[in-house]
Motif scaffolding. Structure first.
Motif, mmCIF file in Angstrom:
data_model
loop_
_atom_site.group_PDB
_atom_site.id
_atom_site.type_symbol
_atom_site.label_atom_id
_atom_site.label_comp_id
_atom_site.label_asym_id
_atom_site.label_seq_id
_atom_site.Cartn_x
_atom_site.Cartn_y
_atom_site.Cartn_z
ATOM 1 N N ARG A 161 0.885 -1.345 0.009
ATOM 2 C CA ARG A 161 0.064 -0.060 -0.045
ATOM 3 C C ARG A 161 0.742 1.060 0.226
ATOM 4 N NH1 ARG A 161 -5.527 0.238 3.559
ATOM 5 N NH2 ARG A 161 -6.569 -1.581 2.849
ATOM 6 N N LYS A 162 0.591 2.237 -0.538
ATOM 7 C CA LYS A 162 1.024 3.571 -0.508
ATOM 8 C C LYS A 162 0.884 4.085 0.677
ATOM 9 C CE LYS A 162 0.877 4.427 -5.781
ATOM 10 N NZ LYS A 162 0.202 5.298 -6.655
ATOM 11 N N ALA A 163 -0.139 4.036 1.189
ATOM 12 C CA ALA A 163 -0.576 4.629 2.721
ATOM 13 C C ALA A 163 -0.892 3.487 3.552
ATOM 14 C CB ALA A 163 -1.734 5.504 2.500
ATOM 15 N N GLY A 164 -0.649 3.734 4.786
ATOM 16 C CA GLY A 164 -1.080 2.481 5.858
ATOM 17 C C GLY A 164 -2.358 2.516 6.280
ATOM 18 N N TRP A 165 -3.169 1.964 7.099
ATOM 19 C CA TRP A 165 -4.327 1.910 7.559
ATOM 20 C C TRP A 165 -4.542 2.094 9.090
ATOM 21 C CZ3 TRP A 165 -1.180 -2.120 5.946
ATOM 22 C CH2 TRP A 165 -0.792 -3.012 6.919
ATOM 23 N N GLU A 166 -5.866 2.414 9.213
ATOM 24 C CA GLU A 166 -5.928 2.775 10.615
ATOM 25 C C GLU A 166 -6.025 1.714 11.507
ATOM 26 O OE1 GLU A 166 -7.438 5.722 13.733
ATOM 27 O OE2 GLU A 166 -6.566 5.642 11.676
ATOM 28 N N PRO A 167 -5.034 1.622 12.557
ATOM 29 C CA PRO A 167 -4.859 0.755 13.657
ATOM 30 C C PRO A 167 -6.156 0.065 14.188
ATOM 31 C CG PRO A 167 -3.180 2.442 13.913
ATOM 32 C CD PRO A 167 -4.203 2.784 13.045
ATOM 33 N N SER A 168 -6.419 -1.121 14.408
ATOM 34 C CA SER A 168 -7.608 -1.672 15.151
ATOM 35 C C SER A 168 -7.368 -1.348 16.593
ATOM 36 C CB SER A 168 -7.604 -2.876 14.850
ATOM 37 O OG SER A 168 -8.520 -3.550 15.549
ATOM 38 N N ASP A 169 -8.437 -0.801 17.283
ATOM 39 C CA ASP A 169 -8.754 -0.448 18.525
ATOM 40 C C ASP A 169 -9.186 -2.047 19.639
ATOM 41 O OD1 ASP A 169 -10.983 -0.251 18.060
ATOM 42 O OD2 ASP A 169 -11.404 1.795 18.744
ATOM 43 N N HIS A 170 -9.433 -2.911 18.506
ATOM 44 C CA HIS A 170 -9.831 -4.084 19.016
ATOM 45 C C HIS A 170 -8.700 -5.022 18.979
ATOM 46 C CE1 HIS A 170 -13.864 -2.121 18.092
ATOM 47 N NE2 HIS A 170 -14.425 -3.191 18.751
ATOM 48 N N GLY A 171 -7.536 -4.686 18.671
ATOM 49 C CA GLY A 171 -6.418 -5.726 18.618
ATOM 50 C C GLY A 171 -6.220 -6.627 17.734
ATOM 51 N N VAL A 172 -7.096 -6.581 16.464
ATOM 52 C CA VAL A 172 -6.792 -7.400 15.467
ATOM 53 C C VAL A 172 -5.513 -6.720 14.385
ATOM 54 C CG1 VAL A 172 -7.653 -8.458 13.306
ATOM 55 C CG2 VAL A 172 -9.232 -7.585 15.396
ATOM 56 N N ALA A 173 -4.643 -7.660 14.142
ATOM 57 C CA ALA A 173 -3.471 -7.318 13.491
ATOM 58 C C ALA A 173 -3.071 -8.532 12.486
ATOM 59 C CB ALA A 173 -2.228 -6.896 14.223
ATOM 60 N N LEU A 174 -2.056 -8.318 11.799
ATOM 61 C CA LEU A 174 -1.489 -9.260 10.761
ATOM 62 C C LEU A 174 -0.039 -9.734 10.762
ATOM 63 C CD1 LEU A 174 -3.761 -8.107 7.740
ATOM 64 C CD2 LEU A 174 -4.181 -10.033 9.051
ATOM 65 N N LEU A 175 0.258 -10.847 10.542
ATOM 66 C CA LEU A 175 1.557 -10.948 10.542
ATOM 67 C C LEU A 175 2.066 -11.961 9.487
ATOM 68 C CD1 LEU A 175 3.412 -12.576 13.937
ATOM 69 C CD2 LEU A 175 3.363 -13.799 11.735
ATOM 70 N N GLY A 176 3.413 -11.764 9.013
ATOM 71 C CA GLY A 176 3.805 -12.714 8.054
ATOM 72 C C GLY A 176 3.216 -12.655 6.459
ATOM 73 N N ASP A 177 3.129 -13.685 5.906
ATOM 74 C CA ASP A 177 2.467 -13.985 4.657
ATOM 75 C C ASP A 177 1.049 -13.185 4.395
ATOM 76 O OD1 ASP A 177 4.745 -14.622 3.333
ATOM 77 O OD2 ASP A 177 3.781 -16.789 3.195
ATOM 78 N N ALA A 178 0.415 -13.215 5.752
ATOM 79 C CA ALA A 178 -1.203 -12.771 5.737
ATOM 80 C C ALA A 178 -0.921 -11.259 5.217
ATOM 81 C CB ALA A 178 -1.523 -12.779 7.192
ATOM 82 N N VAL A 179 0.154 -10.385 5.477
ATOM 83 C CA VAL A 179 0.226 -8.871 5.400
ATOM 84 C C VAL A 179 1.027 -8.575 4.256
ATOM 85 C CG1 VAL A 179 1.676 -8.609 7.270
ATOM 86 C CG2 VAL A 179 0.138 -6.575 6.448
ATOM 87 N N HIS A 180 2.203 -9.534 4.090
ATOM 88 C CA HIS A 180 3.160 -9.154 3.077
ATOM 89 C C HIS A 180 3.774 -10.566 2.481
ATOM 90 C CE1 HIS A 180 5.890 -10.394 6.327
ATOM 91 N NE2 HIS A 180 5.663 -9.223 7.002
ATOM 92 N N THR A 181 2.759 -11.141 1.594
ATOM 93 C CA THR A 181 3.080 -12.299 0.900
ATOM 94 C C THR A 181 4.379 -11.890 -0.159
ATOM 95 O OG1 THR A 181 0.954 -12.971 0.732
ATOM 96 C CG2 THR A 181 2.163 -14.149 -0.792
ATOM 97 N N MET A 182 5.317 -12.611 -0.120
ATOM 98 C CA MET A 182 6.550 -12.352 -0.854
ATOM 99 C C MET A 182 6.750 -13.554 -1.794
ATOM 100 S SD MET A 182 9.329 -11.007 1.883
ATOM 101 C CE MET A 182 8.805 -9.733 3.110
ATOM 102 N N ALA A 183 7.201 -13.178 -3.244
ATOM 103 C CA ALA A 183 7.797 -14.266 -4.059
ATOM 104 C C ALA A 183 9.159 -14.726 -3.374
ATOM 105 C CB ALA A 183 8.189 -13.680 -5.219
ATOM 106 N N PRO A 184 9.544 -15.988 -3.743
ATOM 107 C CA PRO A 184 10.681 -16.592 -3.229
ATOM 108 C C PRO A 184 12.147 -16.235 -3.701
ATOM 109 C CG PRO A 184 9.614 -18.114 -4.561
ATOM 110 C CD PRO A 184 8.677 -17.121 -4.632
ATOM 111 N N GLY A 185 11.954 -15.283 -4.631
ATOM 112 C CA GLY A 185 13.224 -14.933 -5.287
ATOM 113 C C GLY A 185 14.463 -14.255 -4.400
ATOM 114 N N LYS A 186 14.072 -13.548 -3.364
ATOM 115 C CA LYS A 186 15.166 -13.368 -2.473
ATOM 116 C C LYS A 186 15.303 -14.135 -1.258
ATOM 117 C CE LYS A 186 16.335 -9.210 -4.154
ATOM 118 N NZ LYS A 186 18.034 -8.896 -4.301
ATOM 119 N N GLY A 187 14.429 -15.189 -1.195
ATOM 120 C CA GLY A 187 14.505 -16.189 0.300
ATOM 121 C C GLY A 187 14.492 -15.300 1.466
ATOM 122 N N ILE A 188 13.620 -14.567 1.857
ATOM 123 C CA ILE A 188 13.588 -13.702 2.819
ATOM 124 C C ILE A 188 12.207 -13.757 3.559
ATOM 125 C CG2 ILE A 188 15.324 -12.199 2.566
ATOM 126 C CD1 ILE A 188 13.839 -9.970 1.417
ATOM 127 N N GLY A 189 11.116 -14.404 2.870
ATOM 128 C CA GLY A 189 9.707 -14.262 3.701
ATOM 129 C C GLY A 189 9.703 -14.849 4.828
#
Length: 482
Positions: free
Chosen positions: A337-365
């Motif tokens: 995203r070019k801009a972020g999003w409003e953080p959840s005051d209910h405490g819902v967040a994302l981690l890993g591929d759920a938020v930044h899926t990466m092609a394996p070209g660099k091997g850093i996912g």
């Protein structure tokens, strides 16, 4: 005492590591991990994952000390060489990338985690991460949706396909590239296909040292313990990874007894092996490639090799592979995203591929997911203190919502700062929009220039050392290491 209740959807590398970190912290946190697979050995694609020094550093801080030692023991010996071959399997470049003495590698020297790359079986890593979570790990839990409650404490309920539900104060979506949590939290956030298809299969490690025996291809000796990149024309490429494992005799009797169940579960994946991967733009594959399994995938790989004029040795390598291990996969990526999003005051967040899926070209996912887990763990431990979860009268109401939103927002801002550049860098290596996939003359010139340059570098120890240092620095920058 009213512990901070953390619900983690997904028991992959990031989710399970986060759970371990929260448990290890000793903070007043009650964590549960919900994994959709019914069995610990189910649902994995791929065989090897590279854990960098930075990733190992994060894992060392998240896992209990004795379990981290099991991670080291169940990993393969780290790659000793970096090798590049042309499409005829002729050597372009080979260099030593190990900075740790061999005896230290075999003894799990104390400095190894931060000094050396780790070659890890995906299956073994899962077994390690599932160990020690006890009742906090719930298998066969297919997440359906979450429900927000706007009462004073602003809690969240996770609902599952079996009709069960669990209440929590924090919900973390660590459920991979097809994340159901992301679809609800950020419905406009999409994962896109890069137009690249990859094929892979396992073969006996002995093939790399047979030197023409048993119909094996004649490969450089360095390939026996190396990360090997195969360079081809028309955007077609590949890799070979060798996986040689240690044995349990290096553990003392107490360690073998304490982790007997884990070692037994890892043992099938600790028989030394290797695997190949090939990739190219989807127009180079059969229309039914997504439906092919086993031998059908190997036949597709052989067709690709013949179509592109690669070495007969690569055909023999494919023929020596285990058909039951072969699979195909479409390479996908997030669109930062070019801009972020409003953080959840209910405490819902994302981690890993759920938020930044990466092609394996660099091997850093996986390494980026481990950094997510460490950053989020620290934020949640601090939040449990700010909310005074260790006493009978914790913070409630608007102040609680403000603190939750601040903690989630701080994590998300940091995560976007290092993860999104990594997404872009990874896609640059596997993107069917590149000219090399569509213009044969351009691709042929690019291939000739690359092969010529690499052969020149291979003849100069000074240039090879410079290249080695630049590779290490570049990997560190891509991971935004601290």
């Amino acid at each position: 005492m009213q512990p901070l209740r953390v619900l983690i959807i997904g028991g992959g590398v990031g989710g399970a590591s986060l759970a371990h970190g929260l448990q290890r912290s000793g903070a007043p946190v009650d964590v549960k991990v919900f994994e959709r697979e019914e069995h610990p050995h189910s649902g994995l694609h791929g065989y090897r994952v590279g854990i960098s020094p930075q990733g190992a550093h994060a894992l060392q801080q998240l896992l209990p000390e004795d379990l981290f030692k099991m991670f080291l023991h169940t990993s393969a010996l780290p790659p000793k060489h970096f090798v590049m071959l042309d499409q005829h399997l002729d050597r372009l470049l080979a260099m030593n990338i190990s900075s740790v003495p061999e005896d230290s590698v075999k003894k799990h020297d104390a400095q190894l985690p931060v000094d050396q790359e780790h070659s890890v079986s995906r299956m073994n890593l899962r077994q390690v991460l599932f160990t020690g979570l006890g009742d906090s790990l719930l298998l066969n839990k297919q997440f359906v949706r979450y429900e927000l409650h706007d009462g004073g404490n602003c809690t969240v309920t996770a609902h599952f396909a079996d009709g069960t539900s669990y209440d929590g104060d924090i919900l973390i979506g660590a459920d991979g590239s097809r994340s159901s949590v992301r679809k609800q939290l950020l419905p406009d956030e999409k994962v896109f296909e890069t137009g690249i298809i990859a094929l892979a299969a396992k073969f006996p490690l002995s093939v790399l040292s047979d030197k023409g025996k048993s119909n094996a291809p004649d490969l450089p000796e360095e390939c026996q313990r190396a990360v090997t990149i195969l360079v081809g024309k028309n955007g077609v490429g590949g890799s070979l990874h060798s996986m040689a494992f240690r044995d349990a005799s290096q553990l003392d009797a107490a360690e073998r007894d304490n982790f007997k169940d884990l070692l037994d579960r890892c043992e099938p994946s600790m028989q030394s092996w290797a695997h190949w991967a090939l990739w190219g733009s989807e127009d180079k594959f059969q229309a039914d490639i997504d439906q092919r399994k086993g031998k059908g995938v190997m036949d597709a790989a052989k067709d690709l090799i013949k179509q592109q004029g690669w070495s007969e040795g690569m055909l023999r390598l494919i023929e020596l592979s285990d058909p039951s291990s072969a699979f195909s996969i479409r390479i996908k990526t997030s669109e930062p995203r070019k801009a972020g999003w409003e953080p959840s005051d209910h405490g819902v967040a994302l981690l890993g591929d759920a938020v930044h899926t990466m092609a394996p070209g660099k091997g850093i996912g996986a390494n980026t997911a481990l950094k997510d887990a460490l950053q989020l763990c620290n934020k949640l431990v601090a939040l449990s203190s700010e909310l005074k979860c260790d006493i009978d009268t914790p913070v409630v109401g608007p102040e609680r919502r403000k603190l939750v939103k601040a903690a989630i927002g701080a994590y998300e801002e940091e995560m976007r700062g290092y993860a999104y550049p990594a997404v872009i860098a990874s896609r640059s290596r596997m993107d069917a929009r590149g000219w090399e996939h569509h213009y044969p003359l351009y691709s042929a010139i690019l291939y000739w220039c690359m092969c010529t340059l690499l052969r020149l570098v291979d003849r100069s120890s000074g240039f090879k050392e410079l290249m080695r240092r630049q590779m290490i620095k570049g990997r560190a920058r891509e991971e935004a290491s601290e």
